[in-house]
Write a protein that holds these residues in place. Structure first.
Motif, PDB file in Angstrom:
ATOM      1  N   LEU A  36      -0.262   2.089   1.745  1.00 29.77           N
ATOM      2  CA  LEU A  36      -0.248   0.761   0.867  1.00 29.77           C
ATOM      3  C   LEU A  36       0.385  -0.319   1.642  1.00 29.77           C
ATOM      4  CD1 LEU A  36       0.485   2.073  -2.734  1.00 29.77           C
ATOM      5  CD2 LEU A  36      -1.735   1.572  -1.773  1.00 29.77           C
ATOM      6  N   MET A 137       0.527  -6.827  -7.128  1.00 34.83           N
ATOM      7  CA  MET A 137      -0.423  -5.394  -6.524  1.00 34.83           C
ATOM      8  C   MET A 137      -1.522  -5.428  -7.730  1.00 34.83           C
ATOM      9  SD  MET A 137       2.092  -2.888  -4.951  1.00 34.83           S
ATOM     10  CE  MET A 137       0.636  -2.095  -4.001  1.00 34.83           C
ATOM     11  N   PRO A 257      -8.653   1.626  -1.498  1.00 37.14           N
ATOM     12  CA  PRO A 257      -7.194   0.958  -1.538  1.00 37.14           C
ATOM     13  C   PRO A 257      -7.107   0.190  -2.890  1.00 37.14           C
ATOM     14  CG  PRO A 257      -8.952  -0.145  -0.156  1.00 37.14           C
ATOM     15  CD  PRO A 257      -9.527   1.278  -0.581  1.00 37.14           C
ATOM     16  N   LYS A 261      -3.830   0.765  -5.209  1.00 36.68           N
ATOM     17  CA  LYS A 261      -3.011  -0.226  -5.578  1.00 36.68           C
ATOM     18  C   LYS A 261      -2.521  -0.361  -7.023  1.00 36.68           C
ATOM     19  CE  LYS A 261      -3.121  -3.311  -1.384  1.00 36.68           C
ATOM     20  NZ  LYS A 261      -3.012  -4.736  -1.009  1.00 36.68           N
ATOM     21  N   ARG A 262      -3.875  -0.099  -7.796  1.00 36.15           N
ATOM     22  CA  ARG A 262      -3.762  -0.250  -9.228  1.00 36.15           C
ATOM     23  C   ARG A 262      -2.567   0.925  -9.585  1.00 36.15           C
ATOM     24  NH1 ARG A 262      -8.830  -2.806  -9.066  1.00 36.15           N
ATOM     25  NH2 ARG A 262      -9.779  -0.705  -8.971  1.00 36.15           N
TER      26      ARG A 262
END
Length: 278
Positions: A36, A137, A257, A261-262
């Protein structure tokens, strides 16, 4: 105040579980850093804090030890990452010259402040900033303030200094705060990440020095502590994080991605709330 665990009182199973837990922390931190683009410290600090409190280390000391030890693990990782990015030409040297002194001075100030900042305050700083990072994010669209960095040098150095202070007090490297900040000023993403690796070193080294000084002479710290830096924990976490970061980078190309990220934003928000209520 609780006293520190005497290693002689630990049975074999406890020692094995402790070593495995710290090594696993390094693995998770390294994978997430590569996956990340966030610093491993955002994972290391809360996990190490919980491990230390489970071992009956007083919370006041556990917070400082977690932050300082996290910064120590960032030193070798940031050197490796910086060299890798430098070979690819993604370290922006003019930006490094502009922001570097402010980041260094801010991180040193943050480390020295550990002498007077309480463990509860450190957890509050980590929790609040981690929540902000989690929200950032989770938002699909990147916040953009303007299409270039501030023109005035003093504004840039002030921004860099604030990033240095907060990063040192949180035990995190350059990427967690500097990359979103640079992105808000429309800085090229790859150069932001590459330069953040170099800034991470400028945060970790003075930050560690400050925490060593702040914790020097305290008798109740765990065995193997250099000031507030736990050398055994750093020796277990740093190699695993170093080795597993490339794995995270490879996984980043195979996984979605946005979903990652979540998911990490949710994990980070829960972690931040737990730190705030510790």
């Amino acid at each position: 105040m609780e006293t520190q665990l005497d290693p002689a009182t630990l049975d074999g199973l406890t020692i094995v579980l402790l070593v495995a837990g710290l090594a696993t922390t390094g693995v998770i931190a390294g994978v997430l850093a590569g996956l990340l683009g966030v610093g491993g410290g955002i994972v290391i600090v809360p996990v190490l804090f919980w491990v230390l409190t489970l071992l009956n280390v007083a919370p006041e000391y556990a917070s400082h030890l977690a932050v300082a030890t996290s910064l120590a693990t960032i030193v070798p990782t940031s050197i490796s990452s910086m060299r890798s990015h430098a070979r690819r030409g993604t370290v922006d040297r003019p930006l490094l010259r502009l922001w570097g002194p402010g980041v260094f001075a801010g991180a040193l100030a943050g480390g020295l402040l550990a002498k007077v900042v309480s463990g509860g305050d450190l957890r509050a700083i980590f929790g609040v900033v981690a929540l902000v990072v989690a929200v950032n994010m989770a938002i699909p669209k990147t916040l953009v303030i303007q299409d270039h960095l501030p023109v005035r040098a003093w504004v840039n150095r002030t921004i860099a200094g604030v990033i240095g202070v907060i990063s040192a007090l949180m035990g995190i490297g350059g990427g967690t705060l500097s990359v979103p900040t640079l992105s808000a000023f429309s800085f090229p993403p790859h150069r932001a990440v590459g330069t953040a690796a170099a800034l991470g070193l400028l945060i970790a080294v003075p930050g560690v020095a400050g925490f060593i000084w702040a914790g020097w002479g305290i008798d109740d710290l765990p065995p193997g502590s250099l000031g507030y830096v736990s050398l055994p924990a750093a020796a277990l976490i740093a190699p695993m994080s170093f080795l597993c970061a490339p794995l995270g980078a490879r996984l980043a190309h195979a996984l979605n991605p946005a979903n990652l990220k979540r998911a990490f934003a949710l994990f980070l928000a829960i972690t931040a709330l737990r730190m705030l209520t510790a």
